[in-house]
Design a protein around this motif. Structure first.
Motif, mmCIF file in Angstrom:
data_model
loop_
_atom_site.group_PDB
_atom_site.id
_atom_site.type_symbol
_atom_site.label_atom_id
_atom_site.label_comp_id
_atom_site.label_asym_id
_atom_site.label_seq_id
_atom_site.Cartn_x
_atom_site.Cartn_y
_atom_site.Cartn_z
ATOM 1 N N VAL A 202 0.852 -1.193 0.000
ATOM 2 C CA VAL A 202 0.000 0.000 0.000
ATOM 3 C C VAL A 202 0.884 1.238 0.000
ATOM 4 C CG1 VAL A 202 -1.757 1.293 1.260
ATOM 5 C CG2 VAL A 202 -1.853 -1.208 1.203
ATOM 6 N N VAL A 203 0.670 2.116 -0.991
ATOM 7 C CA VAL A 203 1.472 3.338 -1.124
ATOM 8 C C VAL A 203 0.549 4.555 -1.192
ATOM 9 C CG1 VAL A 203 3.169 4.590 -2.493
ATOM 10 C CG2 VAL A 203 3.302 2.092 -2.328
ATOM 11 N N PRO A 204 0.368 5.273 -0.099
ATOM 12 C CA PRO A 204 -0.354 6.551 -0.168
ATOM 13 C C PRO A 204 0.465 7.553 -0.993
ATOM 14 C CG PRO A 204 -0.292 5.705 2.086
ATOM 15 C CD PRO A 204 0.675 4.891 1.292
ATOM 16 N N VAL A 205 -0.208 8.311 -1.839
ATOM 17 C CA VAL A 205 0.470 9.258 -2.728
ATOM 18 C C VAL A 205 0.015 10.679 -2.376
ATOM 19 C CG1 VAL A 205 0.797 9.970 -5.111
ATOM 20 C CG2 VAL A 205 0.570 7.539 -4.560
ATOM 21 N N ALA A 206 0.974 11.527 -2.044
ATOM 22 C CA ALA A 206 0.661 12.903 -1.650
ATOM 23 C C ALA A 206 0.541 13.802 -2.873
ATOM 24 C CB ALA A 206 1.744 13.432 -0.714
ATOM 25 N N ILE A 207 -0.666 14.281 -3.132
ATOM 26 C CA ILE A 207 -0.898 15.262 -4.191
ATOM 27 C C ILE A 207 -0.889 16.627 -3.500
ATOM 28 C CG2 ILE A 207 -2.355 15.919 -6.131
ATOM 29 C CD1 ILE A 207 -1.264 13.026 -6.249
ATOM 30 N N ILE A 208 0.292 17.229 -3.434
ATOM 31 C CA ILE A 208 0.511 18.451 -2.664
ATOM 32 C C ILE A 208 0.269 19.669 -3.559
ATOM 33 C CG2 ILE A 208 2.180 19.752 -1.304
ATOM 34 C CD1 ILE A 208 3.605 17.041 -0.765
ATOM 35 N N ILE A 209 -0.652 20.527 -3.118
ATOM 36 C CA ILE A 209 -1.066 21.682 -3.922
ATOM 37 C C ILE A 209 -0.611 22.982 -3.260
ATOM 38 C CG2 ILE A 209 -3.001 22.841 -5.044
ATOM 39 C CD1 ILE A 209 -2.617 19.932 -5.940
ATOM 40 N N LYS A 210 -0.076 23.888 -4.096
ATOM 41 C CA LYS A 210 0.301 25.223 -3.637
ATOM 42 C C LYS A 210 -0.010 26.217 -4.753
ATOM 43 C CE LYS A 210 4.329 27.915 -2.120
ATOM 44 N NZ LYS A 210 5.799 27.887 -1.921
ATOM 45 N N ASN A 211 -0.882 27.185 -4.440
ATOM 46 C CA ASN A 211 -1.282 28.189 -5.438
ATOM 47 C C ASN A 211 -1.800 27.542 -6.728
ATOM 48 O OD1 ASN A 211 -0.474 30.253 -3.668
ATOM 49 N ND2 ASN A 211 1.638 30.148 -4.438
ATOM 50 N N GLY A 212 -2.550 26.466 -6.553
ATOM 51 C CA GLY A 212 -3.149 25.778 -7.695
ATOM 52 C C GLY A 212 -2.205 24.886 -8.477
ATOM 53 N N LYS A 213 -0.930 24.842 -8.058
ATOM 54 C CA LYS A 213 0.051 23.998 -8.739
ATOM 55 C C LYS A 213 0.332 22.732 -7.928
ATOM 56 C CE LYS A 213 2.407 27.711 -11.248
ATOM 57 N NZ LYS A 213 3.720 28.329 -11.558
ATOM 58 N N ILE A 214 0.859 21.707 -8.636
ATOM 59 C CA ILE A 214 1.047 20.382 -8.041
ATOM 60 C C ILE A 214 2.536 20.091 -7.892
ATOM 61 C CG2 ILE A 214 0.534 17.922 -8.313
ATOM 62 C CD1 ILE A 214 -1.665 18.910 -10.351
ATOM 63 N N LEU A 215 2.926 19.578 -6.728
ATOM 64 C CA LEU A 215 4.326 19.238 -6.489
ATOM 65 C C LEU A 215 4.657 17.879 -7.116
ATOM 66 C CD1 LEU A 215 7.053 19.822 -5.062
ATOM 67 C CD2 LEU A 215 6.169 18.520 -3.103
ATOM 68 N N ARG A 298 13.303 21.638 1.119
ATOM 69 C CA ARG A 298 14.609 21.086 0.775
ATOM 70 C C ARG A 298 14.470 19.571 0.651
ATOM 71 N NH1 ARG A 298 17.287 22.992 4.776
ATOM 72 N NH2 ARG A 298 17.833 24.958 3.733
ATOM 73 N N TYR A 299 14.529 19.058 -0.564
ATOM 74 C CA TYR A 299 14.267 17.638 -0.794
ATOM 75 C C TYR A 299 15.472 16.761 -0.438
ATOM 76 C CZ TYR A 299 16.545 18.782 -5.283
ATOM 77 O OH TYR A 299 17.412 19.229 -6.244
ATOM 78 N N ASN A 300 15.216 15.464 -0.276
ATOM 79 C CA ASN A 300 16.236 14.490 0.082
ATOM 80 C C ASN A 300 16.925 14.013 -1.195
ATOM 81 O OD1 ASN A 300 17.741 12.313 0.930
ATOM 82 N ND2 ASN A 300 16.009 11.137 1.743
ATOM 83 N N ASP A 301 18.172 14.437 -1.407
ATOM 84 C CA ASP A 301 18.823 14.115 -2.673
ATOM 85 C C ASP A 301 19.231 12.649 -2.796
ATOM 86 O OD1 ASP A 301 20.981 14.069 -0.973
ATOM 87 O OD2 ASP A 301 21.959 15.841 -1.819
ATOM 88 N N ALA A 302 19.082 11.867 -1.743
ATOM 89 C CA ALA A 302 19.318 10.428 -1.861
ATOM 90 C C ALA A 302 18.169 9.757 -2.618
ATOM 91 C CB ALA A 302 19.453 9.792 -0.476
ATOM 92 N N GLU A 303 16.991 10.386 -2.576
ATOM 93 C CA GLU A 303 15.809 9.842 -3.243
ATOM 94 C C GLU A 303 15.326 10.721 -4.394
ATOM 95 O OE1 GLU A 303 12.670 8.194 -0.618
ATOM 96 O OE2 GLU A 303 13.865 9.001 1.026
ATOM 97 N N VAL A 304 15.649 12.012 -4.333
ATOM 98 C CA VAL A 304 15.061 12.972 -5.267
ATOM 99 C C VAL A 304 16.158 13.794 -5.946
ATOM 100 C CG1 VAL A 304 13.524 14.962 -5.462
ATOM 101 C CG2 VAL A 304 12.950 13.091 -3.883
ATOM 102 N N LEU A 305 16.061 13.909 -7.275
ATOM 103 C CA LEU A 305 17.020 14.716 -8.037
ATOM 104 C C LEU A 305 16.553 16.157 -8.216
ATOM 105 C CD1 LEU A 305 17.882 12.123 -10.838
ATOM 106 C CD2 LEU A 305 19.369 12.815 -8.941
ATOM 107 N N ASP A 306 15.238 16.352 -8.215
ATOM 108 C CA ASP A 306 14.688 17.693 -8.435
ATOM 109 C C ASP A 306 13.245 17.687 -7.937
ATOM 110 O OD1 ASP A 306 14.391 20.305 -9.207
ATOM 111 O OD2 ASP A 306 14.313 19.902 -11.354
ATOM 112 N N ALA A 307 12.719 18.866 -7.635
ATOM 113 C CA ALA A 307 11.324 19.006 -7.223
ATOM 114 C C ALA A 307 10.801 20.329 -7.732
ATOM 115 C CB ALA A 307 11.200 18.938 -5.699
ATOM 116 N N ARG A 308 9.561 20.327 -8.196
ATOM 117 C CA ARG A 308 8.981 21.580 -8.689
ATOM 118 C C ARG A 308 7.451 21.519 -8.648
ATOM 119 N NH1 ARG A 308 10.913 21.171 -14.951
ATOM 120 N NH2 ARG A 308 12.892 20.872 -13.869
ATOM 121 N N PHE A 309 6.838 22.697 -8.623
ATOM 122 C CA PHE A 309 5.389 22.808 -8.713
ATOM 123 C C PHE A 309 5.038 23.089 -10.171
ATOM 124 C CE2 PHE A 309 6.069 23.554 -4.233
ATOM 125 C CZ PHE A 309 4.976 22.951 -3.627
#
Length: 344
Positions: A202-215, A298-309
């Motif tokens: 089971v994997v809950p998925v976070a659909i994170i919204i900021k100013n109408g944009k999605i992370l 500040r994302y975890n670079d061991a798991e994530v290369l980049d993050a954006r909305f």
């Protein structure tokens, strides 16, 4: 689903029946030595312990046939005879009757009739070169008069202490509930389920919204090229005792560096299936709309290369991990309604 062949290394139909009553509901195609066209010559059981002999047989037949192999060795250990016949229980006479007669002859004038049956099961996978063993034991007494002959050498002279009943007088179900082999078999069953049966994640998925944009985050997974440098939504598998909300909060913090508030689960659950020759799994993706209440981003670079909305329309221009894009397209209409509902 194609069943994996598993060889039970025995020609004894009574033993096979007993073992299959425990294991028969597992997704294997069970075979015994009697089912093989060319049965390998039996190995010499030269081990000094039950475990050594069980391992010897499991490895031998597994390597000869190329099949996952389950082998066992059992012994009757009699207190008054200093553990005799023990490891050589199956080899002290020329037949089951001969073996029983020898035991009863040695015990003829003995008051202490305490004994213990022990079993060790070994499972060997020649493809993975993996080996596991499990054991079990049952205390009892040697009877003075044999009971019903059920096809097992010593069952008709072994009375189980907790039941005050001879093994051979028990049904298969009764015997498996208390027997030395039954106690080892239930452990082997759980082991086989854990290694070879389908996993449900089971994997809950976070659909994170900021100013109408999605992370979205770009995955760092160089050892799995099909996932590496592809975009996805933050999320990860549930830990023991964790709620969906707790999981979302933890994963968003660990991966993306945000403190979030889970708001509402989207209606559809998405299932991803993966099959391999000896194991398989299904992932259940549970999308959940979330707002940001804090954190640095500040994302975890061991798991994530980049993050954006991103705007929803940008999804088609990016390479996403497997089911993420298809999932997004299906829940987009509902997501737009929830963004308005929560003023995100």
């Amino acid at each position: 689903m194609k069943k994996i062949p598993l060889l039970i290394a025995t020609t004894n139909k009574h033993k096979a029946k007993e073992m299959l009553s425990f294991l028969g509901d597992l997704p294997f195609k069970f075979l015994t030595l009697n089912d093989l066209k060319n049965v390998p010559k039996a190995p010499a059981e030269a081990g000094k312990t039950l475990e050594e002999n069980a391992i010897l047989k499991a490895r031998y037949y597994g390597e000869k046939t190329g099949l996952i192999c389950l082998a066992n060795d059992t012994g009757l250990f009699i207190n008054a005879l200093k553990g005799w016949p023990g490891v050589i229980s199956a080899r002290v006479g020329t037949s089951g009757k001969d073996r029983r007669d020898r035991v009863l002859a040695k015990m003829k004038n003995t008051k202490n009739r305490q004994a213990e049956f022990r079993a060790v099961l070994a499972i060997y996978d020649p493809n993975a070169e993996s080996l596991h063993t499990m054991g079990g034991s049952t205390k009892g007494k040697i009877t003075k008069v044999p009971g019903f002959d059920n096809g097992f050498d010593y069952d008709m002279i072994f009375s189980v202490s907790e039941k005050n009943k001879i093994y051979s007088e028990m049904t298969v179900t009764e015997k498996n509930a208390v027997s030395h082999r039954g106690k080892a078999l239930i452990k082997i069953k759980y082991l086989l389920q854990n290694i070879y049966c389908a996993k449900h994640i089971v994997v809950p998925v976070a659909i994170i919204i900021k100013n109408g944009k999605i992370l979205v985050t770009k995955r760092n997974d160089p050892h799995r090229p099909e996932y590496h440098e592809r975009w996805e939504f933050p999320g990860g598998s549930m830990e023991m005792g964790e709620t969906i909300e707790e999981n979302l909060i933890r994963e968003a913090s660990e991966e993306a560096g945000y403190i979030i508030e889970p708001l509402e689960q989207l209606k559809q659950i998405y299932i991803k299936e993966q099959r391999y020759p000896t194991w398989s799994y299904q992932v259940y993706l549970i999308p959940y709309i979330c707002s940001i209440s804090g954190g640095t981003g500040r994302y975890n670079d061991a798991e994530v290369l980049d993050a954006r909305f991103i705007e929803p329309e940008e999804m088609g221009e990016m390479k996403f991990v497997d089911k993420n894009e298809a999932m997004f397209k299906k829940f987009l209409p509902e997501l737009k309604q929830l963004i308005k509902k929560y003023h995100l």
